[in-house]
Write a protein that holds these residues in place. Structure first.
Motif, PDB file in Angstrom:
ATOM      1  N   SER A 159       0.672  -1.088   0.034  1.00 31.53           N
ATOM      2  CA  SER A 159       0.304   0.451  -0.039  1.00 31.53           C
ATOM      3  C   SER A 159       0.979   1.546  -0.295  1.00 31.53           C
ATOM      4  O   SER A 159       2.046   0.813   0.460  1.00 31.53           O
ATOM      5  N   GLY A 160       0.588   2.145  -0.379  1.00 24.67           N
ATOM      6  CA  GLY A 160       0.836   3.998  -0.268  1.00 24.67           C
ATOM      7  C   GLY A 160       1.214   4.116   1.196  1.00 24.67           C
ATOM      8  O   GLY A 160       2.679   4.894   0.852  1.00 24.67           O
ATOM      9  N   SER A 161       0.627   3.826   2.176  1.00 28.18           N
ATOM     10  CA  SER A 161       0.794   4.059   4.051  1.00 28.18           C
ATOM     11  C   SER A 161       2.221   3.065   3.602  1.00 28.18           C
ATOM     12  O   SER A 161       3.061   3.573   3.977  1.00 28.18           O
ATOM     13  N   ASN A 164       5.576   5.016   2.164  1.00 25.95           N
ATOM     14  CA  ASN A 164       5.567   6.125   3.486  1.00 25.95           C
ATOM     15  C   ASN A 164       6.406   5.624   4.108  1.00 25.95           C
ATOM     16  O   ASN A 164       7.937   6.733   4.293  1.00 25.95           O
ATOM     17  N   TYR A 187      -1.610  14.904   2.809  1.00 29.44           N
ATOM     18  CA  TYR A 187      -1.885  13.336   2.649  1.00 29.44           C
ATOM     19  C   TYR A 187      -1.290  12.250   2.931  1.00 29.44           C
ATOM     20  O   TYR A 187      -0.616  12.297   1.407  1.00 29.44           O
ATOM     21  N   HIS A 188      -0.522  12.093   3.300  1.00 35.85           N
ATOM     22  CA  HIS A 188      -0.193  10.901   2.962  1.00 35.85           C
ATOM     23  C   HIS A 188       0.228   9.074   3.454  1.00 35.85           C
ATOM     24  O   HIS A 188       0.904   8.129   3.180  1.00 35.85           O
ATOM     25  N   HIS A 190      -2.282   6.143   5.809  1.00 41.23           N
ATOM     26  CA  HIS A 190      -3.027   6.310   7.416  1.00 41.23           C
ATOM     27  C   HIS A 190      -2.363   5.585   8.561  1.00 41.23           C
ATOM     28  O   HIS A 190      -2.973   5.235   9.826  1.00 41.23           O
ATOM     29  N   ASP A 294       6.125  11.582  -3.104  1.00 38.79           N
ATOM     30  CA  ASP A 294       5.067  10.806  -3.213  1.00 38.79           C
ATOM     31  C   ASP A 294       4.082  10.714  -4.235  1.00 38.79           C
ATOM     32  O   ASP A 294       3.520  11.624  -4.612  1.00 38.79           O
ATOM     33  N   GLN A 297      -0.398   8.842  -6.096  1.00 40.62           N
ATOM     34  CA  GLN A 297      -1.582   9.373  -6.819  1.00 40.62           C
ATOM     35  C   GLN A 297      -1.488   9.372  -7.885  1.00 40.62           C
ATOM     36  O   GLN A 297      -2.430   9.446  -9.104  1.00 40.62           O
ATOM     37  N   LYS A 326      -0.688   3.051  -5.507  1.00 41.31           N
ATOM     38  CA  LYS A 326      -2.562   2.954  -6.774  1.00 41.31           C
ATOM     39  C   LYS A 326      -2.337   2.909  -7.708  1.00 41.31           C
ATOM     40  O   LYS A 326      -2.688   1.409  -8.255  1.00 41.31           O
TER      41      LYS A 326
HETATM   42  C1  LIG Z   1      -0.589  11.263  -1.492  1.00 38.61           C
HETATM   43  C2  LIG Z   1      -0.899   9.429  -0.913  1.00 38.61           C
HETATM   44  N1  LIG Z   1      -0.064   9.087  -0.346  1.00 38.61           N
HETATM   45  C3  LIG Z   1      -0.468   7.711   0.543  1.00 38.61           C
HETATM   46  C4  LIG Z   1      -1.429   7.832   0.761  1.00 38.61           C
HETATM   47  C5  LIG Z   1      -1.690   6.413   1.473  1.00 38.61           C
HETATM   48  O1  LIG Z   1      -1.793   5.297   0.257  1.00 38.61           O
HETATM   49  P1  LIG Z   1      -2.676   4.163   0.352  1.00 38.61           P
HETATM   50  O2  LIG Z   1      -4.038   4.357   0.970  1.00 38.61           O
HETATM   51  O3  LIG Z   1      -2.810   2.428  -0.817  1.00 38.61           O
HETATM   52  O4  LIG Z   1      -2.310   2.993   1.853  1.00 38.61           O
HETATM   53  C6  LIG Z   1      -2.705   7.846  -0.458  1.00 38.61           C
HETATM   54  C7  LIG Z   1      -4.193   6.978  -0.346  1.00 38.61           C
HETATM   55  O5  LIG Z   1      -5.047   7.500  -0.224  1.00 38.61           O
HETATM   56  C8  LIG Z   1      -2.187   9.315  -0.831  1.00 38.61           C
HETATM   57  O6  LIG Z   1      -3.226  10.044  -1.248  1.00 38.61           O
END
Ligand SMILES: Cc1ncc(COP(=O)(O)O)c(C=O)c1O
Length: 514
Positions: A159-161, A164, A187-188, A190, A294, A297, A326
């Motif tokens: 996942s993006g989270s 990051n 937003y980076h 959760h 980042d 998106q 994503k």
């Molecule tokens: C810019 C950005 N970075 C990181 C994330 C986190 O990604 P994920 O929801 O796949 O954990 C998001 C999610 O919306 C995001 O918009």
């Protein structure tokens, strides 16, 4: 909107670019649909529509079993989507919606090449990345080829989270510093580590800003501190970062990283002014920190001319770490951190192994490769430029017509429509934006409104979006804005109208729109 019927996948798809090509949704999609037909009951029965429950029961079960903080789109009147294809989604009644918001389904929902790649690899092997396997190295090789030469070492996540979070670990390990500079409204992710650096979240919740987090103003030249009439907005916004670094140093703190989306999405579709990133990178490097871009998106060709959004800023700007997610797996959960050999070696020198059970598994890597292939073979970057330019042109005509539109900004298929109550003061038209997205939904167009004031209509559709889709979307928007503006005019003349806008009851709780 031209219908895409289950009996003729792709037929009726608009002229032009990617999605309309005959046979695009080849035999796989047809087989799946044939299977669906076989299992059908009476026309309109639940089996036909891929449902287990009636919409009402689904809602009730969701309320009972899914955490209440997991919100749905259009909370006041949710839609139930049961299948999707290309840039279209279908509800349980078979109604077709034009998808203007799903940047995850990057090459089109359920793209047959991606589905086939997943199926084939699933049949053969899926396991973790501790076994030697070709898919992960081939994918890493292909991915690196899209990036500047120095960015050549990959860590795969789900996942993006996760990406990051790992990027922060890499940065902190590299220099032994702790502090992070982030942009306002960013937003980076959760995870706890990311909520801490996401003002989009911590400013809205009860969390307080941690002492190692420093928030720089968003380089927003429309509504921010320095606007388009400033002689050097890039320099002025970068100086804010410099000031933060100096203040941190004065209080004995050290900067590990500056993190920013290459274009801020949840923060309101903000495109930083040219030269901003270069200057920030210079200050951050001088302070011993690293630059994290980042691209979760906005990566994978969405901006059209470039594969990565940070590349818009010129060849002299290269981040130290890039995170992505994503669109990478077209809906399959896969994400990645790419960095330099030097940073990777510093991370490894800690002696701690990095292991991620699912990251870079053979199936994910096969899917990732298929996505890269489709972007190339269907010239989706070219499509993003062509359709994006056309859509921006149409929207600018709407701006000249509608007082509610304050700003149109974007590049490729990443566009924001900033709605305002007052053109001069640029007062965000929050209620109106919420009203518009609900009305667009009634017209079967899916849009979201985001940004700190939730007044920016976000457009980031699957990359197979066509000119005809763009025209259809803009025509619907035009009709709705006309009605809203008439009603506002009528209201300001103290006439009560049936059409008074913003009658749609929208929840007060904040819903993050991805
Ligand atoms: C810019 C950005 N970075 C990181 C994330 C986190 O990604 P994920 O929801 O796949 O954990 C998001 C999610 O919306 C995001 O918009």
């Amino acid at each position: 909107m031209p219908p895409v019927t289950p009996d003729a996948p792709g037929e009726g798809t608009p002229r032009g670019t990617a999605a309309g090509k005959a046979g695009r949704w080849g035999s796989l999609a047809r087989q799946a649909l044939a299977g669906e037909r076989e299992s059908r009951g009476a026309p309109g029965s639940r089996a036909t529509m891929c449902e287990l429950y009636s919409k009402q029961d689904t809602l009730a079960l969701r309320r009972k079993h899914i955490g209440p903080s997991c919100k749905v789109f259009f909370a006041a009147d949710p839609i139930k989507i049961v299948r999707a294809q290309g840039q279209y989604m279908f509800d349980e009644r078979g109604e077709q919606y034009l998808d203007c918001i799903n940047n995850v389904a990057h090459v089109g929902h359920c793209h047959p090449e991606v589905v086939t790649a997943a199926l084939k690899q699933m049949e053969l092997l899926n396991t973790n990345s501790r076994f030697l396997h070709d898919n992960i190295v081939e994918y890493a090789r292909r991915l690196s080829a899209t990036l500047p030469e120095t960015l050549s070492v990959c860590y795969f996540t789900n996942s993006g989270s996760e990406a990051n979070d790992l990027a922060l670990r890499l940065a902190r390990q590299f220099r032994g510093h702790q502090d992070v500079i982030t942009l306002d409204h960013a937003y980076h992710g959760h995870l706890s580590s990311l909520i801490e650096i996401s003002p989009y979240k911590f400013r809205k919740g009860k969390d307080v800003k941690k002492e190692f987090v420093h928030v720089a103003p968003t380089p927003d030249t429309y509504r921010g501190k320095y606007r388009e009439d400033h002689a050097d907005p890039a320099g002025a916004y970068a100086d804010e970062v410099k000031k933060i670094i100096e203040e941190a140093h004065n209080s004995g703190r050290k900067i590990a990283a500056f993190i920013a989306e290459s274009m801020q999405s949840c923060g309101g579709q903000i495109i930083p002014p040219a030269g901003y990133f270069q200057k920030v990178a210079e200050y951050v490097h001088r302070a011993g920190g690293v630059f994290i871009a980042d691209e979760v998106q906005v990566g994978f060709g969405r901006v059209g001319k470039h594969f990565w959004s940070f590349q818009m800023h010129g060849e002299d700007f290269v981040p130290d770490i890039v995170t992505m997610g994503k669109p990478m797996g077209n809906g399959h959960p896969m994400a990645c951190v790419v960095t330099t050999k030097e940073i990777a070696e510093a991370f490894s020198s800690s002696g701690m192994e990095y292991f991620n059970t699912y990251g870079g598994n053979p199936v994910s890597s096969a899917i990732g490769l298929a996505v890269l292939n489709v972007i190339e073979s269907e010239d989706l970057q070219g499509n993003a430029t062509r359709v994006g330019d056309y859509l921006t042109e149409l929207l600018n005509k709407q701006k000249a017509k509608h007082t509610l539109i304050g700003d149109i900004r974007g590049i490729g298929l990443f566009i924001g429509i900033d709605l305002v109550k007052d053109q001069q003061k640029r007062t965000p038209a929050t209620d109106e934006a919420q009203h518009v997205i609900y009305k667009m939904k009634e017209k079967q167009v899916l849009l979201s409104a985001d940004g700190p004031h939730r007044n920016v209509l976000k457009i980031k559709p699957p990359m197979c979006f066509t000119e005809e889709d763009a025209k259809f979307m803009v025509d619907q928007l035009d009709e709705i804005l006309t009605v809203v503006e008439e009603a506002i005019g009528a209201r300001s003349e103290s006439v009560t109208s049936e059409n008074t806008p913003c009658r749609t009851k929208v929840p007060h709780g904040h819903l993050k729109v991805y």
